[in-house]
Design a protein around this motif. Structure first.
Motif, PDB file in Angstrom:
ATOM      1  N   GLU A   1       0.741  -1.102  -0.109  1.00 10.11           N
ATOM      2  CA  GLU A   1      -0.247  -0.055  -0.090  1.00 10.11           C
ATOM      3  C   GLU A   1       1.184   1.389  -0.163  1.00 10.11           C
ATOM      4  OE1 GLU A   1      -4.330  -1.528   2.291  1.00 10.11           O
ATOM      5  OE2 GLU A   1      -2.419  -1.165   3.220  1.00 10.11           O
ATOM      6  N   LEU A   2       1.789   1.850   1.203  1.00  7.79           N
ATOM      7  CA  LEU A   2       2.730   2.080   0.743  1.00  7.79           C
ATOM      8  C   LEU A   2       3.349   2.967  -0.707  1.00  7.79           C
ATOM      9  CD1 LEU A   2       4.550   4.450   2.467  1.00  7.79           C
ATOM     10  CD2 LEU A   2       5.843   2.903   3.131  1.00  7.79           C
ATOM     11  N   ALA A   3       4.058   1.083  -0.782  1.00  2.00           N
ATOM     12  CA  ALA A   3       4.159   1.780  -2.869  1.00  2.00           C
ATOM     13  C   ALA A   3       3.941   2.718  -3.286  1.00  2.00           C
ATOM     14  CB  ALA A   3       4.617   0.215  -3.193  1.00  2.00           C
ATOM     15  N   LYS A   4       2.430   1.668  -3.294  1.00  2.26           N
ATOM     16  CA  LYS A   4       1.447   2.475  -4.261  1.00  2.26           C
ATOM     17  C   LYS A   4       1.525   4.185  -4.100  1.00  2.26           C
ATOM     18  CE  LYS A   4      -0.665  -2.133  -5.381  1.00  2.26           C
ATOM     19  NZ  LYS A   4      -2.149  -2.740  -5.397  1.00  2.26           N
ATOM     20  N   LYS A   5       1.027   3.749  -3.222  1.00  4.24           N
ATOM     21  CA  LYS A   5       0.618   5.026  -2.456  1.00  4.24           C
ATOM     22  C   LYS A   5       1.776   6.489  -2.870  1.00  4.24           C
ATOM     23  CE  LYS A   5      -1.719   7.880   1.077  1.00  4.24           C
ATOM     24  NZ  LYS A   5      -2.528   7.773   2.752  1.00  4.24           N
ATOM     25  N   SER A   6       3.274   6.428  -2.559  1.00  9.00           N
ATOM     26  CA  SER A   6       4.199   6.725  -2.452  1.00  9.00           C
ATOM     27  C   SER A   6       5.530   6.665  -3.921  1.00  9.00           C
ATOM     28  CB  SER A   6       5.480   6.958  -1.269  1.00  9.00           C
ATOM     29  OG  SER A   6       5.595   5.602  -1.565  1.00  9.00           O
ATOM     30  N   GLY A   7       4.810   6.026  -4.398  1.00 13.33           N
ATOM     31  CA  GLY A   7       5.000   5.784  -6.170  1.00 13.33           C
ATOM     32  C   GLY A   7       7.292   5.611  -5.372  1.00 13.33           C
ATOM     33  N   VAL A   8       6.984   4.613  -4.262  1.00 18.70           N
ATOM     34  CA  VAL A   8       8.659   3.931  -3.597  1.00 18.70           C
ATOM     35  C   VAL A   8       8.262   2.752  -4.148  1.00 18.70           C
ATOM     36  CG1 VAL A   8      10.355   3.823  -2.087  1.00 18.70           C
ATOM     37  CG2 VAL A   8       9.389   5.908  -2.735  1.00 18.70           C
ATOM     38  N   SER A   9       9.280   1.677  -5.084  1.00 15.01           N
ATOM     39  CA  SER A   9       9.271   0.590  -4.982  1.00 15.01           C
ATOM     40  C   SER A   9       8.634  -0.933  -3.741  1.00 15.01           C
ATOM     41  CB  SER A   9      10.452  -0.249  -5.645  1.00 15.01           C
ATOM     42  OG  SER A   9      11.290  -0.251  -4.957  1.00 15.01           O
ATOM     43  N   ARG A  10       8.296  -2.013  -3.474  1.00 11.96           N
ATOM     44  CA  ARG A  10       8.098  -2.255  -2.090  1.00 11.96           C
ATOM     45  C   ARG A  10       9.200  -2.735  -1.876  1.00 11.96           C
ATOM     46  NH1 ARG A  10       8.772  -6.146   0.067  1.00 11.96           N
ATOM     47  NH2 ARG A  10       9.228  -7.648  -2.389  1.00 11.96           N
ATOM     48  N   ALA A  11      10.513  -3.263  -2.815  1.00 14.04           N
ATOM     49  CA  ALA A  11      11.563  -3.895  -1.815  1.00 14.04           C
ATOM     50  C   ALA A  11      12.313  -2.858  -1.660  1.00 14.04           C
ATOM     51  CB  ALA A  11      12.351  -4.212  -3.756  1.00 14.04           C
ATOM     52  N   THR A  12      12.721  -1.218  -2.339  1.00  9.56           N
ATOM     53  CA  THR A  12      13.336  -0.507  -1.926  1.00  9.56           C
ATOM     54  C   THR A  12      12.615  -0.226  -0.233  1.00  9.56           C
ATOM     55  OG1 THR A  12      13.602   0.878  -3.607  1.00  9.56           O
ATOM     56  CG2 THR A  12      13.755   2.451  -2.207  1.00  9.56           C
ATOM     57  N   ILE A  13      10.992  -0.171  -0.052  1.00 11.48           N
ATOM     58  CA  ILE A  13      10.657   0.231   1.462  1.00 11.48           C
ATOM     59  C   ILE A  13      10.888  -1.616   2.197  1.00 11.48           C
ATOM     60  CG2 ILE A  13       8.396   0.321   3.139  1.00 11.48           C
ATOM     61  CD1 ILE A  13       7.064   1.219  -0.051  1.00 11.48           C
ATOM     62  N   SER A  14      11.385  -1.993   1.825  1.00 10.26           N
ATOM     63  CA  SER A  14      12.078  -3.366   2.518  1.00 10.26           C
ATOM     64  C   SER A  14      12.959  -3.122   2.641  1.00 10.26           C
ATOM     65  CB  SER A  14      11.737  -4.331   1.351  1.00 10.26           C
ATOM     66  OG  SER A  14      11.888  -6.026   2.492  1.00 10.26           O
ATOM     67  N   TYR A  15      13.381  -3.022   1.757  1.00  8.77           N
ATOM     68  CA  TYR A  15      15.598  -2.772   2.742  1.00  8.77           C
ATOM     69  C   TYR A  15      15.486  -1.142   3.317  1.00  8.77           C
ATOM     70  CZ  TYR A  15      16.166  -5.822  -1.881  1.00  8.77           C
ATOM     71  OH  TYR A  15      16.478  -6.136  -3.526  1.00  8.77           O
ATOM     72  N   LEU A  16      14.810  -0.475   2.817  1.00  3.85           N
ATOM     73  CA  LEU A  16      14.550   0.701   4.713  1.00  3.85           C
ATOM     74  C   LEU A  16      14.546   0.045   5.679  1.00  3.85           C
ATOM     75  CD1 LEU A  16      13.810   3.548   2.579  1.00  3.85           C
ATOM     76  CD2 LEU A  16      15.928   3.366   2.597  1.00  3.85           C
ATOM     77  N   GLU A  17      13.754  -0.612   5.442  1.00  2.00           N
ATOM     78  CA  GLU A  17      13.112  -1.329   6.628  1.00  2.00           C
ATOM     79  C   GLU A  17      13.899  -2.024   7.564  1.00  2.00           C
ATOM     80  OE1 GLU A  17       7.755  -0.217   6.181  1.00  2.00           O
ATOM     81  OE2 GLU A  17       8.923  -2.495   6.490  1.00  2.00           O
ATOM     82  N   SER A  18      14.667  -2.883   6.340  1.00  2.00           N
ATOM     83  CA  SER A  18      15.481  -3.784   7.349  1.00  2.00           C
ATOM     84  C   SER A  18      16.543  -3.762   6.928  1.00  2.00           C
ATOM     85  CB  SER A  18      15.896  -5.052   6.191  1.00  2.00           C
ATOM     86  OG  SER A  18      16.317  -4.901   4.621  1.00  2.00           O
ATOM     87  N   GLY A  19      16.998  -2.342   7.055  1.00  2.00           N
ATOM     88  CA  GLY A  19      18.701  -1.911   7.018  1.00  2.00           C
ATOM     89  C   GLY A  19      19.175  -2.364   5.780  1.00  2.00           C
ATOM     90  N   VAL A  20      19.346  -2.676   4.909  1.00  2.00           N
ATOM     91  CA  VAL A  20      19.919  -3.103   4.326  1.00  2.00           C
ATOM     92  C   VAL A  20      20.579  -2.271   3.379  1.00  2.00           C
ATOM     93  CG1 VAL A  20      20.071  -4.703   1.718  1.00  2.00           C
ATOM     94  CG2 VAL A  20      18.622  -5.633   3.582  1.00  2.00           C
ATOM     95  N   ALA A  21      19.687  -1.226   3.296  1.00  2.00           N
ATOM     96  CA  ALA A  21      19.690   0.203   2.554  1.00  2.00           C
ATOM     97  C   ALA A  21      19.705   0.848   3.247  1.00  2.00           C
ATOM     98  CB  ALA A  21      18.762   0.523   1.087  1.00  2.00           C
ATOM     99  N   THR A  22      21.233   1.650   3.637  1.00  4.87           N
ATOM    100  CA  THR A  22      21.131   2.971   4.813  1.00  4.87           C
ATOM    101  C   THR A  22      21.164   4.497   3.755  1.00  4.87           C
ATOM    102  OG1 THR A  22      23.523   2.595   4.754  1.00  4.87           O
ATOM    103  CG2 THR A  22      21.454   1.339   6.301  1.00  4.87           C
ATOM    104  N   ASP A  23      21.360   4.701   2.126  1.00  6.68           N
ATOM    105  CA  ASP A  23      21.653   5.550   1.828  1.00  6.68           C
ATOM    106  C   ASP A  23      19.720   6.109   0.574  1.00  6.68           C
ATOM    107  OD1 ASP A  23      21.264   3.359  -0.290  1.00  6.68           O
ATOM    108  OD2 ASP A  23      23.488   4.071  -1.074  1.00  6.68           O
TER     109      ASP A  23
END
Length: 71
Positions: A18-40
């Motif tokens: 839902e956040l991906a659809k609403k924001s236009g940010v991919s679900r994968a990016t959201i997942s990476y940010l939430e898990s700390g895999v992506a920090t940039d």
């Protein structure tokens, strides 16, 4: 500094999809940010996520109990 994205998203009762659809940010990016895999994350990405959640970018970095979110 760690993003508080997962806690805010859960507080708002929104799924990653839902956040991906609403924001236009991919679900994968959201997942990476939430898990700390992506920090940039870019300012643009953070702005889109914050806007979709109805909060400021600053609130993405605050502990959930210190933010202005209704708990």
């Amino acid at each position: 500094m760690m993003l508080n994205l997962r806690a805010v998203r859960r507080q708002k009762d929104i799924t990653q999809n839902e956040l991906a659809k609403k924001s236009g940010v991919s679900r994968a990016t959201i997942s990476y940010l939430e898990s700390g895999v992506a920090t940039d994350a870019t300012v643009s990405t953070l702005t889109k996520l914050a806007s979709a959640l109805g909060i400021s970018v600053r609130e993405l970095f605050l502990p959930i109990e210190s933010s202005s979110l209704d708990i």
